[in-house]
Design a protein around this motif. Structure first.
Motif, PDB file in Angstrom:
ATOM      1  N   LEU A  76       0.071  11.397   0.663  1.00 39.73           N
ATOM      2  CA  LEU A  76       0.187  11.423   2.269  1.00 39.73           C
ATOM      3  C   LEU A  76       0.631  12.863   2.558  1.00 39.73           C
ATOM      4  CD1 LEU A  76       2.272   8.298   2.595  1.00 39.73           C
ATOM      5  CD2 LEU A  76       0.106   8.643   3.119  1.00 39.73           C
ATOM      6  N   THR A 130       0.540  13.884  12.109  1.00 42.98           N
ATOM      7  CA  THR A 130      -0.291  12.982  12.929  1.00 42.98           C
ATOM      8  C   THR A 130      -1.557  13.952  13.590  1.00 42.98           C
ATOM      9  OG1 THR A 130       1.179  13.594  14.509  1.00 42.98           O
ATOM     10  CG2 THR A 130       1.605  11.581  13.236  1.00 42.98           C
ATOM     11  N   MET A 146      -7.370  10.721   2.328  1.00 41.84           N
ATOM     12  CA  MET A 146      -6.433   9.353   2.391  1.00 41.84           C
ATOM     13  C   MET A 146      -7.149   8.194   2.436  1.00 41.84           C
ATOM     14  SD  MET A 146      -3.400  10.209   5.030  1.00 41.84           S
ATOM     15  CE  MET A 146      -2.797   8.609   4.704  1.00 41.84           C
ATOM     16  N   ASP A 148      -7.778   4.004   2.215  1.00 37.86           N
ATOM     17  CA  ASP A 148      -7.443   2.468   2.864  1.00 37.86           C
ATOM     18  C   ASP A 148      -5.955   2.344   2.511  1.00 37.86           C
ATOM     19  OD1 ASP A 148      -9.496   2.929   4.578  1.00 37.86           O
ATOM     20  OD2 ASP A 148     -10.807   1.202   3.453  1.00 37.86           O
ATOM     21  N   TRP A 151      -3.279   4.248   3.778  1.00 36.43           N
ATOM     22  CA  TRP A 151      -2.894   4.043   5.160  1.00 36.43           C
ATOM     23  C   TRP A 151      -2.170   2.848   5.379  1.00 36.43           C
ATOM     24  CZ3 TRP A 151      -3.065   7.194   8.951  1.00 36.43           C
ATOM     25  CH2 TRP A 151      -3.801   8.280   9.167  1.00 36.43           C
ATOM     26  N   LYS A 152      -2.443   1.846   4.483  1.00 37.61           N
ATOM     27  CA  LYS A 152      -1.587   0.656   4.333  1.00 37.61           C
ATOM     28  C   LYS A 152      -0.271   0.708   3.801  1.00 37.61           C
ATOM     29  CE  LYS A 152      -5.663  -2.467   3.867  1.00 37.61           C
ATOM     30  NZ  LYS A 152      -6.346  -3.405   2.982  1.00 37.61           N
ATOM     31  N   GLU A 155       1.748   2.531   6.826  1.00 40.61           N
ATOM     32  CA  GLU A 155       2.052   1.404   7.573  1.00 40.61           C
ATOM     33  C   GLU A 155       3.531   0.705   7.211  1.00 40.61           C
ATOM     34  OE1 GLU A 155       1.524   1.554  10.964  1.00 40.61           O
ATOM     35  OE2 GLU A 155       0.363   3.309  10.529  1.00 40.61           O
TER      36      GLU A 155
END
Length: 287
Positions: A76, A130, A146, A148, A151-152, A155
Motif C-alpha cells: 500500500l 489518495t 495495487m 484487487d 484494495w479489499k 477497505e
C-alpha cells in the motif's frame, strides 16, 4: 525498535481506556490511532530506543518511517514521510492535552471529548496516498501495482478490520516485494552518487571562478603606454592608481614635454603649478 521489558511498561489512562507503551506493530494488520500513540509513548520514555530522552519531533520522524515501511510491506502506497510525521504529532498532541487535564476541570464536556477520542483511537491511522497521479508514479517506480486484494484489504482495515495480510501473501508476492526493496536501494544509491557528483562539480566550478577572478584582477593592473603622450595609463577595468610625473628640478623641459599643450602655461608638472599663476590670480583679486 528494541524489545520491551513486559514488567516495566508505562501506562496512561484516558477515561476508561489504557494506553500502554509498545515497541512494535501487530503483524498482518495496519496500525490504528491507538497503536501510534502507544508507540510514541515508548519512544518518548527515557532510555528507550537505544538512547536517552528524545524530542517529539525525533520520535515522530522515526515512527513515520516505520509506519511507511509497514504499509509498503502490505503493498500500500502512503503519503510523504513529512506528512505522516505531522499527522502523528497532531494526534499525540490531542491525546496529551486530554490526558493532562486536571481532575478538578474534568467536567461533562471533557468526558464526552475523551470518549470520542477513545472511540476514534480504534480506527485506522490512515496514511494512504489518495492522489491518483502520485500513486501511479509510485506504482510505476516500484514496478508493482495495487491488486484487487490489496484494495479489499485497505477497505477492510478502514472498517471491520477482519482481514490479515499474511492470509493472502504468497511466494510470488514475497519475491516481488524483495525485488522492489532492492530496486529502492539501488535507486537511493544512484541518487546519492548523483548528488555527490553534483557537489564535486559545483565545488570545481567555484574554484575555477575564483581563479578566473584572480587572473582578471592581476591583468587589470597592467600598465599601458599611450602612443602620443607617453604618460602611463592603467586599464579602466581595475583599480585606478594616481599617475606619476617624471619632472625633476634639473630637467624643467621634460615636464613641459610630458604635459598637454593647453596646460603648459599653468603647470610646470602634474603636481606643481607655475608661480606666475598665483601672482596673476592675486592681481585679479586686488582689482
Amino acid at each position: 525498535m528494541e524489545p520491551l521489558d513486559m514488567g516495566s511498561k508505562a501506562k496512561k489512562t484516558l477515561g476508561n481506556v489504557d494506553y500502554v507503551e509498545s515497541s512494535e506493530f501487530s503483524q498482518g494488520i495496519l496500525p490504528t490511532n491507538k497503536d501510534v500513540i502507544q508507540n510514541m509513548l515508548y519512544l518518548l520514555q527515557p532510555k528507550r530506543a537505544g538512547q536517552a530522552q528524545q524530542s517529539k519531533e525525533d520520535a515522530a520522524q522515526l515512527l513515520a518511517e516505520l509506519l511507511q515501511k509497514h504499509w509498503l510491506f502490505c503493498n500500500l502506497h502512503t503519503i510523504a514521510t513529512k506528512n505522516i510525521k505531522k499527522n502523528i504529532l497532531k494526534i499525540y498532541e490531542e491525546f496529551t492535552k486530554l490526558y493532562q487535564t486536571r481532575k478538578q476541570t474534568q467536567n461533562q464536556s471533557f468526558t464526552e471529548k475523551a470518549d470520542t477520542f477513545n472511540r476514534s483511537s480504534e480506527q485506522l491511522f490512515d496514511i494512504f496516498c489518495t492522489n491518483t497521479v502520485i500513486r501511479n508514479e509510485l506504482e510505476q517506480y516500484s514496478g508493482i501495482k495495487m491488486t484487487d486484494i490489496a484494495w479489499k484489504f485497505l477497505e477492510d482495515q478502514r472498517s471491520e478490520r477482519k482481514m490479515y495480510h499474511k492470509d493472502f501473501m504468497d511466494k510470488k508476492e514475497i519475491k516481488m516485494m524483495e525485488r522492489r526493496r532492492l530496486q529502492c536501494l539501488e535507486h537511493l544509491r544512484k541518487i546519492a552518487e548523483k548528488n555527490e557528483t553534483s557537489e564535486v562539480k559545483e565545488e570545481a566550478c567555484k574554484t575555477d571562478e575564483k581563479s578566473d577572478e584572480g587572473i582578471r584582477v592581476n591583468e587589470s593592473y597592467v600598465v599601458e603606454e599611450e602612443e602620443d603622450e607617453g604618460v602611463p595609463v592603467f586599464s579602466s577595468n581595475g583599480k585606478r592608481k594616481r599617475p606619476y610625473s617624471t619632472w625633476t628640478a634639473s630637467s624643467p623641459t621634460s615636464a613641459g614635454d610630458s604635459m598637454h599643450l593647453e596646460c603648459q602655461h599653468i603647470r610646470m608638472s602634474i603636481r606643481k603649478v607655475r608661480p606666475g599663476f598665483y601672482e596673476t590670480v592675486d592681481k585679479f583679486k586686488n582689482c
